[in-house]
Design an enzyme around this catalytic site. Structure first.
Site, PDB file in Angstrom:
ATOM      1  N   GLU A  61       0.840  -1.217   0.000  1.00  0.00           N
ATOM      2  CA  GLU A  61       0.000   0.000   0.000  1.00  0.00           C
ATOM      3  C   GLU A  61       0.871   1.261   0.000  1.00  0.00           C
ATOM      4  O   GLU A  61       0.705   2.164   0.816  1.00  0.00           O
ATOM      5  CB  GLU A  61      -0.977   0.006   1.180  1.00  0.00           C
ATOM      6  CG  GLU A  61      -2.137  -0.960   1.021  1.00  0.00           C
ATOM      7  CD  GLU A  61      -3.321  -0.646   1.922  1.00  0.00           C
ATOM      8  OE1 GLU A  61      -3.517   0.536   2.283  1.00  0.00           O
ATOM      9  OE2 GLU A  61      -4.051  -1.589   2.256  1.00  0.00           O
ATOM     10  N   ASP A  69       1.193  -8.675   2.454  1.00  0.00           N
ATOM     11  CA  ASP A  69      -0.126  -8.703   3.069  1.00  0.00           C
ATOM     12  C   ASP A  69      -0.957  -9.666   2.226  1.00  0.00           C
ATOM     13  O   ASP A  69      -1.403  -9.322   1.135  1.00  0.00           O
ATOM     14  CB  ASP A  69      -0.724  -7.297   3.070  1.00  0.00           C
ATOM     15  CG  ASP A  69      -2.129  -7.256   3.682  1.00  0.00           C
ATOM     16  OD1 ASP A  69      -2.681  -8.337   3.973  1.00  0.00           O
ATOM     17  OD2 ASP A  69      -2.668  -6.155   3.841  1.00  0.00           O
ATOM     18  N   ASN A  80      -3.821 -11.053   3.159  1.00  0.00           N
ATOM     19  CA  ASN A  80      -5.250 -10.968   3.485  1.00  0.00           C
ATOM     20  C   ASN A  80      -5.842 -12.342   3.798  1.00  0.00           C
ATOM     21  O   ASN A  80      -6.975 -12.643   3.438  1.00  0.00           O
ATOM     22  CB  ASN A  80      -6.016 -10.302   2.334  1.00  0.00           C
ATOM     23  CG  ASN A  80      -6.011  -8.786   2.455  1.00  0.00           C
ATOM     24  OD1 ASN A  80      -6.293  -8.241   3.519  1.00  0.00           O
ATOM     25  ND2 ASN A  80      -5.651  -8.113   1.376  1.00  0.00           N
TER      26      ASN A  80
END
Length: 635
Positions: free
Chosen positions: A361, A513, A515
Site C-alpha cells: 500500500e 499482506d 489478506n
C-alpha cells in the site's frame, strides 16, 4: 557610487562594463554575484541563457532571461545551428509588434522588444570568445558556448544548469522527528547541493494557511538570511527539531549544484530554492515502535539478514470519506494526513536497521517524494511496482551494503495468468467455470519479484517476492489462484538462476499482506505444499464459482512463517487478525530473532490503529534470519 548603481544604471550597462574590465584583466567574472548583491540587483533578473536538454527527448529548450523578461525557444534536437539562430532572430525582432500596453502607459519605459533591440545580430562564443560556426548541429554548439552575443550584449550561457523544480517542508513538523524536505531536481542531486537550515528568532503559532494541496506556511519569499528574523541552525540534508524548536518555524535554503556548476561557488543564473515549514509541534511522548527499537542493536552481521514486512496504509485509502467515517472514525483527521503519518513511518523504518524492507500500500507519490529519496540517505536502494489501474502498489528497499540488484520485474497476476505458459495447471482449473475465471482476471493485484545478490557472499542469490493479495473476505478461492501464480513465477526465476550457473546458491522468500488468516487454505498451501480439489476455500465465493474439477494444487517449495503466527498484524475497530507474513525456506535460513509485537495496551490506547502513535492500521513484521551453510542444502 552605490546609489548611482541602484538608481541610474541599467543592468546591461553594468554587465557590459564588467565584461570590458574582464577583457582588460581588471575584474574577475566570479565576482559578478557579489557585485549584483551589492548593487541590489536580483540575479533572477540577470541576463542569462539557460539551455536544458532532457534525456531521450526530441527537443531542447533555450530560455533567454533578459532582466525581468523571459523568452523560451523549443528546438528539435537534430536541428542545425543556423536554423536555430535564424528562428531566434525572427522571434526577437520587434518589427510589426506593439509594445505591451502596461509599458506604453509608463513614461520613459522601454518595450520588451526594444530592450532586446531591433534587427538583432546573434552569435555564439566559446570559452575563448571565438565565434562558433553556424554549420553544425545546434545542440553540440550550445554545449561549447560560453556566451550568447546579441549585438554588443553578452549573455552567459548555462548548459543543463542545476535546477530545483520542487522544494517543500512539512506543514506540521514534530519535535524529535527528522525533517526530510520534498525535493525534485533537474541536472542535480541532493548530494551535489548545499543545504542551509534556519529557525525563526521568535515563536509563531499563527502562521499556517490552508491551501488546496496541503497546509503550508505563508511568506515563502521572506529573507531567510535576515539575522533579525532567522537564525542558522544546520547545514546537513536533514534537520531534527528539538523541544526547543516547538513554536518556531523552520526555513530551508537549497543551492543546487552539479559537477560543472558547483553549489559552493556562485554562478549567475543558478537559483536556490527556499521554503518555510509550519510551526514545530510536540511529537507523541511514545510511539508504538519505540520499545521495539530498543531491542535492536544496530545492523545484523554479514551472515544474517534482517527483514521487515509492512502494510503502511496508502494515502489514497486513508483520505477517503469511507476511511474517515467507517473504517477509522476513531482516528483524528490530523493524524490521518500523510504529512503527519510519514514522519512516524520514516522514523520507524530507520530504527529497524533492516537489510530488506517489503512495503505494501505504497502510493507512488509517497515512494517518489518521500521514501525513495530519504531511504537513499540511509544507503538503501529502492524499487516500486504498482497494481493495475491504481497509483499504489508495493516497494522493496535493500541495503547497498548487503545486496546488489540483479533483476526486477513487476508482474500483474492476471496478465501473467493469461500470457505466461507456466500456469497451465491453473488454466485447466479455471477453464470449466467462466464466472470463476472472470472474477480472477478482474483483479489488478501484482507481485514485485527481485533477484538480489549478496555483496559479502557473491555466490548467494536471493529471489524475493512482495505482494498484496485481493482483500475481499469471501475471496479465499481467488487468493489461492493468485498465490499459485506467484509461486510459479518465483519457482521459474529460481530455476533460471540455477540453470545459468550451477555454482550459485539460490534462496527465496515470499512476503506481503496476503489478506489470509492462519487457518485459511492459502496459509495451509504455503506450509504443506498441497491444497485438495474439495477444500472448503474453493467454495468461499459461493457454489457458482467452484472450479468443478478434481484438480488439486501442489508445489515443491519449502516454506515456514518466519515470524510465526502473531495474534494479529492488523488491528482496527471491529477486526483484528494475522494477515501479514514472511515465508522463508527453512533449508536456507534459520530464524535467529523475531521482534516482539508492540504492547497491546499501546495498540488500543486510542481505540485501534492508526492513531497518533502509529502511522498504519498494520504492524510491521521484523525478523532476523541467518544464512544456513550452502553445503548439502536442497536448492
Amino acid at each position: 557610487m552605490k546609489r548611482f548603481f541602484q538608481t541610474n544604471v541599467r543592468f546591461s550597462q553594468v554587465f557590459g562594463l564588467l565584461r570590458t574590465f574582464q577583457r582588460q584583466k581588471i575584474f574577475r567574472f566570479q565576482y559578478l554575484g557579489k557585485l549584483l548583491k551589492w548593487c541590489k540587483i536580483d540575479p533572477k533578473m540577470a541576463r542569462v541563457v539557460k539551455v536544458n536538454v532532457a534525456p531521450d527527448d526530441s527537443i531542447f529548450t533555450i530560455a533567454l532571461h533578459n532582466n525581468r523578461n523571459r523568452r523560451e525557444f523549443n528546438r528539435p534536437i537534430d536541428e542545425e545551428l543556423e536554423r536555430t539562430v535564424s528562428r531566434m532572430i525572427s522571434t526577437l525582432n520587434p518589427k510589426k509588434k506593439k509594445p505591451p500596453k502596461k509599458l506604453q502607459k509608463v513614461e520613459g519605459a522601454e518595450s520588451v522588444h526594444d530592450e532586446v533591440m531591433a534587427n538583432p545580430k546573434i552569435s555564439l562564443l566559446d570559452a575563448e570568445e571565438k565565434e562558433i560556426s553556424l554549420n553544425c548541429l545546434s545542440i553540440e554548439a550550445w554545449k561549447q558556448t560560453k556566451f550568447l552575443l546579441i549585438n554588443d550584449d553578452h549573455y552567459p550561457v548555462l548548459y543543463n544548469p542545476p535546477i530545483i523544480s520542487q522544494i517543500k517542508l512539512s506543514s506540521v513538523p514534530l519535535a524529535g522527528m527528522t525533517m526530510y524536505p520534498r525535493l525534485q531536481f533537474r541536472h542535480s542531486t541532493a548530494n551535489e547541493s548545499k543545504f542551509t537550515w534556519y529557525r525563526t528568532v521568535h515563536k509563531d503559532f499563527s502562521n499556517l494557511v490552508e491551501t488546496d494541496n496541503a497546509t503550508e506556511c505563508a511568506h515563502h519569499d521572506m529573507n531567510l538570511e535576515n539575522s533579525s528574523e532567522w537564525n542558522e541552525v544546520g547545514q546537513s540534508q536533514t534537520y531534527t527539531p528539538s523541544v526547543d524548536d516547538i513554536g518556531h518555524r523552520i526555513g530551508l535554503s537549497v543551492t543546487p549544484g552539479n559537477e560543472k556548476y558547483q553549489a559552493n561557488k556562485s554562478h549567475c543564473g543558478v537559483q536556490c530554492g527556499k521554503t518555510v515549514s509550519g510551526s514545530v509541534k510536540a511529537g507523541p511522548n511514545m510511539c508504538i515502535f519505540d520499545e521495539r527499537h530498543k531491542l535492536i542493536n544496530g545492523r545484523c552481521p554479514n551472515d544474517s539478514v534482517r527483514v521487515v514486512c509492512y502494510n503502511i496504509l496508502a494515502d489514497c485509502y486513508a483520505e477517503t470519506d469511507t476511511a474517515k467515517t467507517l473504517l477509522f472514525p476513531y482516528c483524528s483527521n490530523e493524524f490521518m494526513k500523510i504529512d503527519y503519518r510519514i514522519q512516524l513511518l520514516q522514523k520507524e523504518l530507520y530504527g529497524y536497521h533492516s537489510d530488506i524492507i517489503f512495503l505494501q500500500e505504497v502510493d507512488r507519490f509517497v515512494f517518489e517524494d518521500y521514501l525513495s529519496p530519504t531511504m537513499s540517505l540511509q544507503n538503501y536502494a529502492s524499487i516500486f511496482g504498482n497494481k493495475q489501474q491504481t497509483n499504489e502498489g508495493g516497494s522493496i528497499f535493500y541495503s547497498r551494503d548487503k545486496f546488489r540488484l540483479v533483476s526486477v520485474e513487476n508482474k500483474v497476476l492476471r496478465e501473467s495468468l493469461q500470457q505466461d505458459d507456466i500456469h497451465d495447471l491453473v488454466g485447466q482449473l479455471l477453464k470449466n467455470n467462466n464466472t470463476f475465471y472472470h472474477r480472477v482476471i478482474s483483479r489488478g493485484s501484482c507481485v514485485l519479484v527481485a533477484v538480489l545478490q549478496s555483496v559479502q557472499f557473491p555466490e548467494r542469490y536471493l529471489v524475493v517476492a512482495n505482494t498484496h493479495l485481493y482483500f475481499h473476505p469471501q475471496a479465499q478461492h481467488i487468493r489461492l489462484i493468485q498465490m499459485e501464480v506467484i509461486l510459479n513465477i518465483v519457482n521459474k526465476k529460481v530455476n533460471e538462476l540455477q540453470s545459468a550457473d550451477r555454482s550459485r546458491n539460490v534462496s527465496y522468500m515470499v512476503c506481503g499482506d496476503l489478506n489470509s488468516k492462519p487457518r485459511t487454505g492459502l496459509v495451509e498451501y504455503m506450509l504443506t505444499g498441497r491444497i485438495p480439489a474439495n477444500h472448503a476455500d474453493w467454495y468461499s465465493g459461493g457454489i457458482e464459482t467452484y472450479h468443478g474439477t478434481d484438480i488439486c494444487l501442489s508445489h515443491d517449495m519449502k516454506f515456514i512463517s518466519a515470524c510465526g503466527i502473531p495474534r494479529y498484524t492488523n488491528y482496527v475497530a471491529g477486526f483484528s487478525g494475522c494477515l501479514d507474513y514472511i515465508f522463508i525456506n527453512p533449508e536456507q535460513f534459520e530464524v535467529e530473532k523475531v521482534l516482539p509485537q508492540p504492547d497491546h495496551k499501546l495498540v488500543i490506547s486510542e481505540t485501534a490503529l492508526p492513531s497518533s502513535i502509529c502511522s498504519s492500521d498494520h504492524i510491521a513484521q521484523v525478523v532476523d534470519l541467518r544464512w544456513l551453510p550452502c553445503e548439502g542444502r536442497h536448492s
